[in-house]
Structures are given as C-alpha cells and as structure tokens.
Design a protein around this motif. Structure first.
Motif, PDB file in Angstrom:
ATOM      1  N   GLY B 225       0.821  -1.203   0.000  1.00  0.00           N
ATOM      2  CA  GLY B 225       0.000   0.000   0.000  1.00  0.00           C
ATOM      3  C   GLY B 225       0.859   1.259   0.000  1.00  0.00           C
ATOM      4  O   GLY B 225       2.084   1.189  -0.088  1.00  0.00           O
ATOM      5  N   THR B 226       0.224   2.406   0.108  1.00  0.00           N
ATOM      6  CA  THR B 226       0.980   3.655   0.156  1.00  0.00           C
ATOM      7  C   THR B 226       1.455   3.907   1.583  1.00  0.00           C
ATOM      8  O   THR B 226       0.997   3.278   2.538  1.00  0.00           O
ATOM      9  CB  THR B 226       0.113   4.840  -0.291  1.00  0.00           C
ATOM     10  OG1 THR B 226      -1.043   4.884   0.553  1.00  0.00           O
ATOM     11  CG2 THR B 226      -0.318   4.699  -1.740  1.00  0.00           C
ATOM     12  N   GLY B 227       2.402   4.826   1.699  1.00  0.00           N
ATOM     13  CA  GLY B 227       2.815   5.288   3.023  1.00  0.00           C
ATOM     14  C   GLY B 227       3.577   4.288   3.865  1.00  0.00           C
ATOM     15  O   GLY B 227       3.488   4.313   5.091  1.00  0.00           O
ATOM     16  N   VAL B 228       4.317   3.408   3.225  1.00  0.00           N
ATOM     17  CA  VAL B 228       5.130   2.468   4.013  1.00  0.00           C
ATOM     18  C   VAL B 228       6.614   2.681   3.707  1.00  0.00           C
ATOM     19  O   VAL B 228       6.980   3.296   2.705  1.00  0.00           O
ATOM     20  CB  VAL B 228       4.768   0.986   3.714  1.00  0.00           C
ATOM     21  CG1 VAL B 228       3.328   0.690   4.116  1.00  0.00           C
ATOM     22  CG2 VAL B 228       5.019   0.649   2.245  1.00  0.00           C
ATOM     23  N   HIS B 229       7.403   2.180   4.616  1.00  0.00           N
ATOM     24  CA  HIS B 229       8.851   2.160   4.392  1.00  0.00           C
ATOM     25  C   HIS B 229       9.281   0.699   4.255  1.00  0.00           C
ATOM     26  O   HIS B 229       8.983  -0.122   5.126  1.00  0.00           O
ATOM     27  CB  HIS B 229       9.588   2.807   5.568  1.00  0.00           C
ATOM     28  CG  HIS B 229      11.090   2.655   5.491  1.00  0.00           C
ATOM     29  ND1 HIS B 229      11.826   3.143   4.433  1.00  0.00           N
ATOM     30  CD2 HIS B 229      11.982   2.055   6.325  1.00  0.00           C
ATOM     31  CE1 HIS B 229      13.109   2.859   4.636  1.00  0.00           C
ATOM     32  NE2 HIS B 229      13.226   2.200   5.769  1.00  0.00           N
ATOM     33  N   ILE B 230       9.959   0.393   3.157  1.00  0.00           N
ATOM     34  CA  ILE B 230      10.465  -0.968   2.942  1.00  0.00           C
ATOM     35  C   ILE B 230      11.962  -0.979   3.202  1.00  0.00           C
ATOM     36  O   ILE B 230      12.707  -0.151   2.672  1.00  0.00           O
ATOM     37  CB  ILE B 230      10.194  -1.454   1.499  1.00  0.00           C
ATOM     38  CG1 ILE B 230       8.694  -1.358   1.188  1.00  0.00           C
ATOM     39  CG2 ILE B 230      10.680  -2.887   1.318  1.00  0.00           C
ATOM     40  CD1 ILE B 230       8.361  -1.622  -0.281  1.00  0.00           C
ATOM     41  N   ASN B 231      12.360  -1.885   4.045  1.00  0.00           N
ATOM     42  CA  ASN B 231      13.756  -2.030   4.445  1.00  0.00           C
ATOM     43  C   ASN B 231      14.222  -3.381   3.889  1.00  0.00           C
ATOM     44  O   ASN B 231      13.991  -4.421   4.486  1.00  0.00           O
ATOM     45  CB  ASN B 231      13.801  -1.987   5.986  1.00  0.00           C
ATOM     46  CG  ASN B 231      15.169  -2.242   6.553  1.00  0.00           C
ATOM     47  OD1 ASN B 231      16.149  -1.698   6.057  1.00  0.00           O
ATOM     48  ND2 ASN B 231      15.225  -3.058   7.588  1.00  0.00           N
TER      49      ASN B 231
END
Lengths: 351, 351
Positions: B225-231
């Motif tokens: 979805g929108t508004g996430v941070h992927i590490n």
C-alpha cells in the motif's frame, strides 16, 4: 559462567612466537626450500587461481593492502602494510597476517602471523625464480639493501641454488653490520662492501631490496655486466622503483602477475609495449627462462597473492599434530544457525 | 624458554564470547541505539572515507568478501562470507571478523569477531535509515524472513524508533517460532503470520531479510500500500533480490554506495536511469528523505564498509579499561626493526 565455544567456532591461530618455534623446529633453510617448492607447484597450476591485483589503501605514510586469491577449494588473503617511515619510529616497515578459508563454506581454517612468513615466502619466491633464471653454477650474490629481508634472501639462495658467497651493501653501514653478523653464523662467506659497485663485482645474482618509497636508482646501466640475474624486490608499489630504465632495455624481464606488476614493479617506468614474460609460463615450459650465458635476466618481483596462498597452506600442513598454534573463538556458532540471537541471550543468562 | 612478546606485538582480540559479554554488559538495545548513532555520524562525513565496492570471491556455494575502508586516520576491513547452503549443514550463512588499523603506521589496532557485530550493525543501519525514511509515528513492523537477522531488526527498530508490534513471517514456520519465542521475552507484541500478505497488513515498516541466493519475489506490487517504508536487506549480492521491480517503480529508493548497490542491491533489476538517492545525502540535509505520508520509501541496503568501520571503532572504544578482550601476539616486533632475522635466531637460541 563460561560457555565453552563449540569446535566449529574455533580457528587455529599461529602467533609470532609459534611461527618462530615452527621455523626452528623444521629448520629455516628447509622451510625456505620447501616453500620454494610449494610456490613453484602453485605457479605450475596458475590457471586454477582467481587472480586480482591487491587492493591498496594509500596514504602519505604508506599503504595497507589486502591480497586475496582462491583455487576454488581454498581461499586466502593477506593483510600487509608498507610504511618506509616506520623504521625511524622503531616499527616494522612491513607487518602482515593472513587467513586461509574453506571455499565451500566460507569458514576460516587458519589465521597466522605473516610478518615472518612474508619474509620467508618472498625469499623463497626469489630463489624459485633464480632457479629458472640465474646463470648455471651461480655461487656469488650481491644484496643491495641490508634490511629485514636481506638474510632471508641469502639463506634462500643457498638453500635452493647453493650460493656460498654473499656481498652486502647498504647506504647505512649499521644495516650491513647487522646482516653480516647474522650471516657469519650461518657459514656463508660474507663480504661487507663500501659501494653497490663493489658489491656486484663478481656476483652472478644481484638482489635489490631497499625500502625507500621513491623512484630511486640503486643500479645504473653502466654497473651491470652481461650474464647476471637481477632479483629486484624493493620496487613494489606505485612510485617506488630501484633500477634505471636502461637496465630494463638490456634485460629480459620476468614478472608474477602483469596487471599488478605494471602498476607496482620496475616496469611502471617502461612503455606499455615493453616485452615481459610471466614467470609461471617459464615454470610450465611454455616460455624460455635463461637462454644464454650472456643474457641479463630480471625478476621484477612485487609479491603476489598466490605466494601467500602457498605459504599459509604450507603452515597449515606443518602445524597438524603439533602445538605450534592456539585456537581462537572467532566464529559465532549457535546450535541452530538461524538462532544467533538466542545464542546471545543464553550467553547472558549463563553469565 | 618463552620470550614474552613486546607490547607492540600485541593486538587486542574480541572473541565471540567476549563480544557477547560486552553486549550484555552494555545492553543489546543500548548497543543498537549507540551503533545507529555512530554509523549516522560516519555517514555524515561521507566524503572523508576511501570508498570501494567490496572485493568478492564467488563460488558455486557462495561468496567470500573483503570490505575495506579508511578515513585517513583509521583503516578497517571486514572478512565476511555468504553461503546460503550452510544452514543445512548446521553452519552460519554469514560469518565475519574484522580489523581496525592505524593508517600512519599500518599497525593493527583491534581484531574482532564480527558475526554478531555484523548482525548488530546491519540492524542498527536499518533503524538509522528508518529514522529518516519511515512514516512518522511508526509502531508496527513486518519482518519477512525470520533467520539470524530477524530479532536484531526488531530490537533496533524499537530502540531507535519506538516500534512496539512486530509481525513475523517465514516460509519455514520453525524459523518464525524461534523468532517469536526469542522476541516474546523482550516485551514486544509479536504476531506470527501465515503469509507475507498477513504480515505486512498494518505495518508501517516492512523488512525483508531472506537468505535465498535467487531472484526471489518476496513482495509483489499489489501487496504494498501507500505510506510504508520498505527495508530490503536480503537482496545483497549479484543474482539475489527480494522485490518485484514494479515496487521499485512506485518507490523512492535510497542506497548506501551506488557503485556497490547497482551490482548487489534490488536496483540490479532496474535500468541504469532509475533514480536513486544516496542515504548520506539525506542525513547531511542535501536530499529529502520522506516527503509525504503517502510516499513509499525503500532502503535498498546491501551493507557497506563504513558501517563496519563505525561498528569496530565503537567496540574499540567500549573495551577500553575492560577485560572483554585478550591480546594476540600477532606482529613481529624485533628490537631493531631491520633485524627480523636476528629476532628469529635469538628465539631459536632461547628455546
């Protein structure tokens, strides 16, 4: 509470003291002869190795280098520095340590001091090259530069070629006196000389091993007669050479690994079409070494990772079943490899 | 007779056991928070470092890498392997050790285990990046891949960002059960999930740390979805990625050192004109991190030598005045630096 690390966590380590004990146990000239043979055997299977120029980190004061290689089964690397100013501070110009690892698992197999081992393998490599390049029946060598490498060179040339007379010269007479005192005890005939010119008179093998980081001219063309073998080991990084380029114009030049030697060796002074021969090709019978008695041969040696590989592997063989090493708890080894965190937690609970 | 090596010959060594003692002495979350700060401080002076992609020796089974860097005063390198098949043999996928050295002399200053320290610094780097990139007020993270790195990631994100809920998923439920058991004891709220999809629902931070050496697709575009941070930390060598390229098309991607990340990171799948931002520029205020709440940010982390530099230097500071290390006789140190041979001879006479 102390949790004993598992066997998998332990890496054999050869300290400086244990390296010295091991070398005396075997005998220094035997070590040099056996190392020359090990290095030659690995040069003979040159194509099997992953080869890359060393990775250097240069500063004003010197260089720190990593020298990795692998034959597909065993990986090795050496950490080595070169800091010509160190001597004035009472430190070694060159210090080193090295590691052997298992390629299929990546696990370290041996960690070892390599300051002494590098001195031994460098001398062994010189002698191995001279076996293919020096005039037949060479008995006299000159050593220009009487620092840390000097005595090892003399003993390796005796062990491998039967040299019996060593002529020494250094800008600093104290260095020559040190080398002379050490070498007299070995039974070699030693002549301390007042100039490079005097040292190389009558020598069939001329070894230069000086430490200045500069385009120095230890030997000039007019000094070099025909029919000699020059073993140039002190020109070994960018901006550091020992021979006048005119000597190279008259010599047939042999190198370890051309991509590295073009950067670091005597040939950094030469145009890119200057002909060179890879030493391994001579050993493999693919190229000629010495062709005639009047030829000038030059081994433009800078030191290559495969020589360290051979040397560390040799040490690994020699310490088997001895107490010339200790074991270091260097590899984290949880019962479940995925449970590194659990190992940490349990260590905390146990302490 | 034993000749005691001089002080100059001795290099402090932090074993696995001592590293665990040290981490418990300080507290694991404090270590993670302090490491994140140290790494951030070194990223802030990015230009001061010698940077080079790591030097890898690749084989069928994995890779052995050397990762050197220097800030002109201190040099460090790490030896690290990556062997995905090791786990089946009861061995660690990743083991490591590292060295700190003094640039002006080239002398080693510290040798340390780095299997544990790498796990800590990797998690600390992730948390440091998330501080700049994750949505404000992030409380929930998903961790896809519950191997050796998993718990360290969770604790670092709590220590640095205040995460309180961790959702776990792994193809192998045993790995999830291991991580769950370890993390329950820390007071974090833990949810073991039956799919990646379930794990990332409601998570502001999504960490992927899987170990397969393959172009895997742990996450597909429709899942994000929108508004996430992927590490993304598991895609870290050529041929090893975790994300579908469509995710990268929607995300703003941040990297450590581009010449290395283009070879090893998620972006190896992308065309060369794909826009990336160097993380250090965000920290230095030269580039924007997160711009708006709906943005997808991606930290395409492969691990860089400067992070190891920071970590080893941190350990060096922390062991001062403690007994969390032993001294190794690793550097040959003759009284006269030029008299290496004499040192060897005298050791033989003394024994």
């Amino acid at each position: 509470m102390h949790i004993a690390p598992s066997k998998l966590a332990l890496v054999p380590f050869v300290s400086v003291e244990n390296m010295m004990r091991l070398v005396h146990h075997i005998g220094v000239e035997t070590v040099l002869r056996e190392l020359a043979n090990e290095i030659e055997a690995d040069f003979l299977r040159w194509a099997a190795f992953d080869k890359t120029p060393r990775v250097g980190s240069h500063s004003e004061d010197g260089v720190i280098e990593l020298m990795p290689t692998s034959d597909g089964q065993i990986y090795s690397f050496k950490y080595v520095n070169g800091h010509p100013q160190n001597m004035k501070r009472g430190l070694q110009t060159v210090t080193a340590f090295g590691l052997l690892a298992d390629v299929p698992t990546g696990y370290p197999l041996l960690l070892t001091e390599m300051t002494l081992l590098t001195a031994l393998r460098t001398a062994a490599t010189s002698a191995m090259a001279a076996r293919h390049l020096a005039p037949a029946g060479s008995k006299t060598m000159a050593i220009i530069g009487n620092g840390a490498q000097c005595e090892f060179q003399a003993l390796a040339m005796r062990a491998v070629l039967g040299i019996d007379h060593v002529k020494l010269y250094d800008l600093d007479p104290k260095a020559t006196r040190k080398a002379e005192a050490n070498l007299r005890a070995t039974g070699l005939k030693i002549s301390a000389c007042a100039s490079s010119q005097e040292a190389i008179e009558g020598a069939q093998i001329i070894t230069t091993c000086t430490a200045d980081k500069a385009y120095a001219t230890i030997l000039t063309d007019n000094m070099i007669g025909t029919g000699v073998h020059i073993n140039a080991i002190g020109g070994d990084c960018p901006g550091k050479t020992e021979l006048h380029p005119d000597i190279l114009m008259r010599a047939d030049t042999f190198v370890e690994y051309p991509p590295q030697t073009w950067i670091e060796g005597e040939i950094q002074q030469m145009p890119k079409d200057y002909p060179i021969t890879e030493l391994w090709r001579v050993i493999a019978g693919e190229a000629k070494g010495r062709k005639d008695p009047d030829q000038i041969t030059l081994f433009d040696s800078v030191g290559f990772a495969i020589e360290d590989f051979s040397a560390i592997r040799y040490i690994r063989e020699k310490i088997r079943g001895t107490d010339f090493y200790q074991e270091l708890d260097m590899i984290a080894d949880p019962d479940d490899p995925r449970d590194l965190f659990g190992m940490l937690v349990r260590a905390g609970e146990a302490s």
